[in-house]
Enzyme design. Structure first.
Site, PDB file in Angstrom:
ATOM      1  N   ASP A  62     -13.716   2.739 -15.403  1.00  0.00           N
ATOM      2  CA  ASP A  62     -13.264   2.526 -14.026  1.00  0.00           C
ATOM      3  C   ASP A  62     -13.566   1.112 -13.533  1.00  0.00           C
ATOM      4  OD1 ASP A  62     -12.200   5.023 -13.865  1.00  0.00           O
ATOM      5  OD2 ASP A  62     -13.776   5.880 -12.610  1.00  0.00           O
ATOM      6  N   ASN A 105     -11.483   1.523  -3.681  1.00  0.00           N
ATOM      7  CA  ASN A 105     -12.279   2.741  -3.554  1.00  0.00           C
ATOM      8  C   ASN A 105     -12.965   2.868  -2.201  1.00  0.00           C
ATOM      9  OD1 ASN A 105     -11.735   3.986  -5.972  1.00  0.00           O
ATOM     10  ND2 ASN A 105     -13.588   3.305  -7.008  1.00  0.00           N
TER      11      ASN A 105
END
EC number: 2.7.1.23
Length: 276
Positions: free
Chosen positions: A61, A135
């Site tokens: 990620d 995010n």
């Protein structure tokens, strides 16, 4: 049709380095102009990203987040390839990358547009900096400090002052990252909603909240001891008492290339939560 591709690899991963070389050679053999590099190289030469049709991110990620930061200013899509466990961002592994590229070259796949958030740091009425996150944006206590007091206002309406280890404002994509670990709700990544999540809050009856897509969240530090501002796990900017961080949805988006049907999110979600 792919004409130019950038391949981003993780220099600390032997598997990522090896696959990037093999994939770049494979693409060149098929007439695709290909550049491979690490994030610093692409930051130093932004035209290498701006001129490409696709960036392939090989790694976890963290690598995907670096690819997103490189690509969204130029509206370049990202194909995430997970080296290790599949994640909420990357749905294919190394064994599928070649067939996936062939599928894309033949016009297959679809674009998955993800909302971003923009955070502005204000001090004494002056804007010090601006940041964009895929995010989350987090105000948290520093390693040596006690809990922080963060006053939260939504759309100019006071909500509460959290006495907590920190406060997260996340996108729908980020709802399955740090926000989930802090006890926040999972939001369908196709949503444009924001998520507000306190981290280990003390003496509060205001839980995590899902906010409307145009919400403006203002977080003001009301602690004498310092705190930190992190954007997608990076930056770590020192905050002092009175600093304000204003978070809203960005007009920009991050685009991922997907090869699986869009209706598989919930099936994949359950499988990954069981594995975690």
């Amino acid at each position: 049709m792919l004409e130019r591709v950038a391949v981003l690899y993780n220099p600390l991963s032997d598997a990522s380095i090896k696959l990037s070389r093999e994939l770049a050679d494979w693409l060149v053999e098929r007439g695709v102009k290909t550049t491979r590099g690490v994030s610093q190289e692409f930051r130093d030469q932004p035209h290498l990203v701006a001129d490409c049709d696709l960036m392939i991110a090989l790694g976890g990620d963290g690598t995907v987040l670096r690819a997103a930061r490189l690509c969204f200013p130029h509206n370049i899509p990202v194909l995430p390839v997970a080296l290790g466990h599949l994640s909420f961002m990357a749905e294919i592994g190394p064994d599928e990358v070649y067939s996936g590229c062939e599928q894309i070259m033949n016009g297959g796949g679809w674009f998955d547009e993800r909302s971003l958030v923009r955070a502005q740091l204000w001090r004494g009425g002056q804007k010090l900096s601006q940041h964009t996150a895929l995010n989350e944006v987090v105000i948290s206590r520093s390693d040596l400090s006690r809990i922080v007091n963060v006053h939260v206002t939504i759309d100019d309406s006071p909500l509460t002052t959290y006495h907590a280890d920190g406060v997260i404002v996340a996108t729908a994509t980020g709802s399955t990252a740090y926000a989930l670990a802090a006890g926040g709700p999972i939001v369908d990544p196709r949503s444009q909603a924001l998520v507000l999540v306190p981290i280990a809050a003390h003496l509060t009856n205001i839980p995590s909240m899902v906010l409307h897509e145009d919400a403006v969240v203002t977080m003001q530090l009301r602690s004498r001891h310092h705190a930190l501002l992190a954007v997608d796990g990076r930056e770590n900017i020192d905050l002092i008492e009175g600093d304000e961080v204003v978070v809203r949805r960005s007009p920009q988006v991050c685009t991922f290339v997907r090869l699986r049907p869009s209706n598989q999110f919930y099936t994949q979600l359950v499988a990954r939560l069981r594995r975690s």
